[in-house]
Design a protein around this motif. Structure first.
Motif, PDB file in Angstrom:
ATOM      1  N   UNK A  65       7.966   2.841  -7.564  1.00  0.00           N
ATOM      2  CA  UNK A  65       6.961   3.808  -7.126  1.00  0.00           C
ATOM      3  C   UNK A  65       7.573   5.059  -6.521  1.00  0.00           C
ATOM      4  N   UNK A  75       7.033  14.058   0.648  1.00  0.00           N
ATOM      5  CA  UNK A  75       7.464  15.457   0.558  1.00  0.00           C
ATOM      6  C   UNK A  75       8.717  15.583  -0.304  1.00  0.00           C
ATOM      7  N   UNK A  76       9.611  14.627  -0.194  1.00  0.00           N
ATOM      8  CA  UNK A  76      10.867  14.676  -0.958  1.00  0.00           C
ATOM      9  C   UNK A  76      10.951  13.429  -1.832  1.00  0.00           C
ATOM     10  N   UNK A  77      11.512  13.614  -3.016  1.00  0.00           N
ATOM     11  CA  UNK A  77      11.741  12.463  -3.886  1.00  0.00           C
ATOM     12  C   UNK A  77      13.215  12.461  -4.291  1.00  0.00           C
ATOM     13  N   UNK A 108       0.820  -1.204   0.000  1.00  0.00           N
ATOM     14  CA  UNK A 108       0.000   0.000   0.000  1.00  0.00           C
ATOM     15  C   UNK A 108       0.860   1.263   0.000  1.00  0.00           C
ATOM     16  N   UNK A 109       1.991   1.169   0.680  1.00  0.00           N
ATOM     17  CA  UNK A 109       2.877   2.327   0.779  1.00  0.00           C
ATOM     18  C   UNK A 109       3.373   2.768  -0.600  1.00  0.00           C
ATOM     19  N   UNK A 110       3.630   1.794  -1.460  1.00  0.00           N
ATOM     20  CA  UNK A 110       4.148   2.122  -2.782  1.00  0.00           C
ATOM     21  C   UNK A 110       3.141   2.946  -3.567  1.00  0.00           C
ATOM     22  N   UNK A 111       1.850   2.642  -3.346  1.00  0.00           N
ATOM     23  CA  UNK A 111       0.815   3.389  -4.066  1.00  0.00           C
ATOM     24  C   UNK A 111       0.718   4.833  -3.580  1.00  0.00           C
ATOM     25  N   UNK A 112       1.285   5.103  -2.414  1.00  0.00           N
ATOM     26  CA  UNK A 112       1.190   6.444  -1.828  1.00  0.00           C
ATOM     27  C   UNK A 112       2.471   7.258  -2.035  1.00  0.00           C
ATOM     28  N   UNK A 119       9.917   6.870  -7.642  1.00  0.00           N
ATOM     29  CA  UNK A 119      10.404   7.844  -8.617  1.00  0.00           C
ATOM     30  C   UNK A 119       9.289   8.832  -8.947  1.00  0.00           C
ATOM     31  N   UNK A 160       3.823   8.853  -4.328  1.00  0.00           N
ATOM     32  CA  UNK A 160       3.743  10.143  -5.017  1.00  0.00           C
ATOM     33  C   UNK A 160       3.527  11.283  -4.028  1.00  0.00           C
ATOM     34  N   UNK A 161       2.933  10.964  -2.846  1.00  0.00           N
ATOM     35  CA  UNK A 161       2.618  12.010  -1.876  1.00  0.00           C
ATOM     36  C   UNK A 161       3.771  12.338  -0.923  1.00  0.00           C
ATOM     37  N   UNK A 168       7.462  11.274 -11.264  1.00  0.00           N
ATOM     38  CA  UNK A 168       7.381  11.535 -12.696  1.00  0.00           C
ATOM     39  C   UNK A 168       6.672  12.874 -12.879  1.00  0.00           C
ATOM     40  N   UNK A 169       7.435  13.890 -13.285  1.00  0.00           N
ATOM     41  CA  UNK A 169       6.845  15.225 -13.394  1.00  0.00           C
ATOM     42  C   UNK A 169       7.003  15.781 -14.803  1.00  0.00           C
TER      43      UNK A 169
END
Lengths: 597, 117
Positions: B59, B23-25, B14-18, B61, B20-21, B63-64
C-alpha cells in the motif's frame, strides 16, 4: 484491504459548502464513473482544509496537487487529464498573490508550508464521518494509552507539564483545571465541551467539530479517566447543524467500537457523551451561563467563585474546555509533554489556530506555533492585504479583544504579548482592516454586537454598553462633543470593574484599544467633523475632480438619486443637496475622479 | 475494543488503506500515459499494477501517471523510483507488470532485460 491508486479529497467545510462544493463532488464522481476509474480512484469528503476564499478546493493524492475555485464543469478535465493521464491541469491551480506562476503541490504553497497542524491535524485530511480513518491516523490510541499505561494522576501531570492553556480565550492552564476538578469533593463529576463559538469571524471550533469530531470525543474521555468522571456533555450551537450531525454520528460510531460506553479498553472505566444544542446566545459561551443552559435554565452567567471545578454542572465538580483545547489533548498524550512544550513561547506552549477574515488575501483557517509574528500570519500565510491597499490594523479576540496597529506587526503572538498591547488572544479570530476602515466605526460594530448580545442580567453591561454605543453613533454622525472621549473612557472603566461576567467586563475593549492607537480618528470626527478613512457617510462630501473627469457619464447613469449632472465628455458635478452618499459613483468611476472630502 | 493491542491491529490494516494520502512516498511507479502509452495498453497495465500491489499488500507504493516521455516505440513504459534509484521498464505488458511488482518491488531485483538500458 481496499486500495485505490489515487485519493481525491474534496473539502466540505462550511466555506466550500457555500461555494457549492457538493455539485463539484457530484460531477467529479460522475466523471470518474464515465471513465471507469471507480475502482482506481477514491473520492473522500473532508472537513475544512483552510483556504476558504479559494473554495471549492480539491486535493489529489498521491501527488498532493491542489486545485481551487472549481466548477462542476472543470471536473471532466481533472479526470481525463490528471487522474487518467497524469497531467496536472495548470489552469485550475492556485497562483498566490504577488507570484507570477501557478503552484501545483499544496506543500509548496506558503499558506500550507508555514503551518504546524496539531489541533487541525486531521481536519481536511480525513473523512470526518469515518471512525476508521480517524483510527488509521492514530485515533483513540491516546485514550488506550492513558487507560492501559497511565494512572489518572499521570495524565493530569502530562497535561500540566505540556503547558497547554485554554484556547477559548482566557488561557487558563488546562492541567490545573483538571487537577482542581479531580481533587474537588463531590460526585459525580462532569466533563463539558464548550462549542458555543460566537466571536464574529471565528470558526475554528466549527471546523474541528465538522472535520475531526472524534478528536474531541477522545479527549473528553481521556479527561473523564483523569478526573474520575463518567459523563460528558458537548454544548454546541444550533447554527452549526453539520457539526451536530457529525458529532451524533461520531458518538454512535465510537459506541459501536466500544470506544465510548461501558468498560472501555476492557478496563472498569466507563464514559459516555451527550450533545446539548444551544440556541445561539453569545453569552452562553461564558462557562457559567453555558452550564446553566445545559441544566435547562436560562443562559445567564453567575459570579465566580465558586468556579466550575468546584461547583459546575448541577453543582458538581466540572471540567469545561473549549473545542480547540480538547483537540490538542490526544496529541499531547501520544507524543508526550516535552514535545508539546517544545513548541511556542515561554508561557504559551503549542500552537494556535487563527481564523483570518477581513481585508486579507487568504481568508481561512491557519494553525501556527505560538510566538509566530503577526506579520508572518497576515502577510506570509495570509498573503497580505487584498486589492493592494495599506494594512491599518488587526482586531484580535473578537468583540472582547482589541486592535493592533501596523507598528506592532512584528510582535510574536502569545497570550502575554497580546495582553500587553491591550487586546487578547480570545478564540483566535483575526479581522484584518485596511486604510478604508474607520476605527470609530469598527469599535461601533463590536459594541453594537455586545450590546445586542448582553443577557441583561447586570446593569453595567445592559445599560453601559447601550450608552457607549449611543455616544459612538453620535460621533460617527458628526455630532460628537468635546468630552465624549473622556466619557467613553469613564464608562469603559466602570463597566470593566463592575460587570458580572467576562462578556461585560471585556465589552469596552474595542473602544479602549481604538482610543489607544487611533485617538486622532476620534478627535477628527469630533472636532473637525471628518472621517479620515472616508467611511462614515454622514461626514463625507462627494466631489468630482474636474481635471480627472472625462465626462463618460457612468456615474450619472448609476446615481440612484439623480445627483450627478453634466454634459457628455465634459466634467460632471454632484448636487450635494440631492446626494445620499451611497458611494455608487465612486465605485463606478474608472478615472478615480470621484473623491470624498 | 477490548485492548490497546486490538486497536493497534485494526489501525495497521486501516492505515494501509490511507497510505495514498501520505505527503511523501519512498517508492513510486509512474506509468507513461500519453496517447501513445494508452494506445499501447497502458490503461490495462495500470489496472494490473494496482491489483498486484493490492495482492502483495504494497500500500505504501504510490502508483501515478505521467505524460509521454518521448520514447513512443517502447510504450507501455514505466519508471520505478526507490529512494535515489530510478529504473525504467519498457514494453510492459500485463504479464510483465505483474512480474515487475513481484520481482522488483517484493524481492528487490531489477529485471535487467526489460529495462531501457
Amino acid at each position: 484491504m481496499e486500495m485505490y491508486r489515487s485519493h481525491v479529497l474534496v473539502c466540505a467545510g462550511a466555506g466550500c459548502i457555500s461555494s457549492d462544493c457538493k455539485s463539484v463532488q457530484q460531477a467529479l464522481l460522475a466523471n470518474i464513473n464515465d471513465y471507469n476509474l471507480d475502482s482506481e480512484v477514491k473520492v473522500v469528503e473532508t472537513g475544512c482544509m483552510g483556504p476558504c476564499d479559494l473554495g471549492p478546493v480539491v486535493m489529489v493524492f498521491p501527488d498532493g496537487v491542489f486545485y481551487r475555485k472549481l466548477k462542476p464543469e472543470d471536473t471532466r478535465e481533472i479526470v481525463n487529464e490528471h487522474l487518467l493521464k497524469g497531467k496536472v491541469v495548470t489552469r485550475l491551480l492556485h497562483k498566490p498573490a504577488g507570484s507570477d506562476s501557478q503552484v501545483a503541490k499544496f506543500n509548496d504553497l506558503e499558506f500550507f508550508k508555514r503551518q504546524t497542524r496539531v489541533a487541525l491535524r486531521n481536519t481536511g485530511v480525513i473523512n470526518p464521518e469515518s471512525v476508521e480513518e480517524y483510527i488509521a491516523r492514530d485515533g483513540y490510541r491516546a485514550l488506550g494509552k492513558a487507560i492501559s499505561q497511565m494512572s489518572p494522576q499521570e495524565v493530569i501531570e502530562t497535561i500540566k507539564e505540556a503547558g497547554l492553556r485554554g484556547r477559548g480565550g482566557a488561557g487558563f492552564p488546562t492541567g490545573l483545571k483538571w487537577q482542581f476538578t479531580a481533587s474537588a469533593p463531590g460526585n459525580p463529576k462532569y466533563v463539558v465541551c464548550n462549542a458555543d463559538e460566537g466571536d464574529p469571524g471565528a470558526f475554528m471550533d466549527r471546523s474541528i467539530l465538522e472535520g475531526d469530531p472524534h478528536s474531541v470525543l477522545e479527549a473528553m474521555a481521556i479527561c473523564g479517566y483523569a478526573i474520575g468522571s463518567a459523563k460528558g456533555y458537548i454544548y454546541v450551537r444550533a447554527e452549526y447543524p453539520l457539526a451536530v450531525e457529525r458529532l451524533e454520528l461520531a458518538i454512535s460510531k465510537a459506541r459501536e467500537y466500544g470506544l465510548l460506553g461501558e468498560n472501555i479498553f476492557g478496563s472498569d472505566f466507563s464514559f459516555d457523551v451527550e450533545i446539548r444544542v444551544g440556541a445561539g446566545a453569545f453569552v452562553c459561551g461564558e462557562e457559567t451561563a453555558l452550564l446553566a443552559s445545559i441544566e435547562g435554565r436560562r443562559g445567564e452567567p453567575r459570579p465566580k467563585p465558586p468556579f466550575p471545578a468546584q461547583e459546575g454542572l448541577w453543582g458538581k465538580p466540572t471540567v469545561i474546555n473549549n473545542v480547540e483545547t480538547w483537540a490538542n489533548i490526544p496529541q499531547i498524550i501520544l507524543n508526550g509533554a516535552p514535545w508539546f512544550a517544545s513548541m511556542g513561547t515561554e508561557k504559551s506552549k503549542g500552537t494556535k489556530v487563527f481564523a483570518l477574515a477581513g481585508k486579507v488575501n487568504n481568508t481561512g483557517l491557519v494553525e501556527v506555533p505560538m510566538g509566530t509574528t503577526l506579520r508572518e500570519i497576515i502577510f506570509d500565510i495570509g498573503g497580505g492585504i487584498a486589492g493592494g491597499k495599506e494594512f491599518k490594523a488587526v482586531q484580535t479576540g473578537g468583540p472582547s479583544g482589541g486592535c493592533i496597529p501596523a507598528e506592532y506587526l512584528d510582535t510574536p503572538v502569545d497570550y502575554e504579548s497580546l495582553n500587553q498591547l491591550g487586546t487578547i488572544m480570545g478564540s483566535g479570530g483575526m479581522i484584518i482592516v485596511d486604510e478604508d476602515t474607520c476605527m470609530v466605526d469598527l469599535a461601533k460594530f463590536f459594541l453594537d454586537f455586545v450590546r445586542d448580545e448582553s443577557c441583561g442580567k447586570c446593569a453595567p453591561c445592559r445599560i453601559g454598553t447601550k450608552r457607549m454605543l449611543e455616544i459612538l453613533e453620535r460621533i460617527t454622525r458628526g455630532e460628537g462633543q468635546e468630552g465624549d472621549i473622556e466619557l467613553l473612557e469613564e464608562l469603559s472603566s466602570s463597566i470593566k470593574n463592575s460587570a458580572l461576567c467576562g462578556l461585560g467586563q471585556t465589552a469596552p475593549n474595542p473602544v479602549l484599544s481604538t482610543l489607544r492607537y487611533f485617538r486622532h480618528e476620534y478627535e477628527a470626527h469630533i472636532r473637525d467633523k471628518k472621517c479620515p478613512a472616508g467611511a462614515c457617510p454622514d461626514l463625507l462630501t462627494y466631489y468630482i475632480d474636474p481635471r480627472a473627469c472625462k465626462g463618460c457619464g457612468l456615474c450619472s447613469k448609476a446615481c440612484p438619486s439623480d445627483a450627478v449632472m453634466g454634459e457628455k465628455k465634459k466634467p460632471h458635478t454632484i448636487d450635494i443637496n440631492k446626494c445620499i452618499k451611497c458611494g455608487t459613483c465612486k465605485q463606478k468611476c474608472k478615472f478615480d475622479a470621484v473623491i470624498t472630502l | 475494543m477490548k485492548s490497546l493491542a486490538e486497536l493497534d491491529k485494526l489501525r495497521e490494516t486501516l492505515q494501509r488503506e490511507m497510505k495514498a494520502r501520505d505527503k511523501e512516498h519512498d517508492i513510486s511507479i509512474a506509468v507513461s500515459m500519453g496517447t501513445c502509452g494508452i494506445a499501447a495498453g497502458a490503461r490495462e497495465v495500470v489496472k494490473v499494477l494496482l491489483n498486484e500491489l493490492k495482492e502483495q499488500g504494497l500500500a505504501h507504493v504510490a502508483l501515478t501517471q505521467t505524460s509521454c516521455v518521448g520514447s513512443c516505440k517502447h510504450e507501455p513504459l514505466l519508471e520505478i523510483k526507490r529512494g535515489n534509484e530510478k529504473v525504467i521498464y519498457v514494453n510492459v505488458d500485463q504479464e510483465r507488470a505483474k512480474e515487475i511488482v513481484r520481482r522488483h518491488l517484493v524481492q528487490g531485483e531489477v529485471i535487467k532485460e526489460w529495462t531501457d538500458s
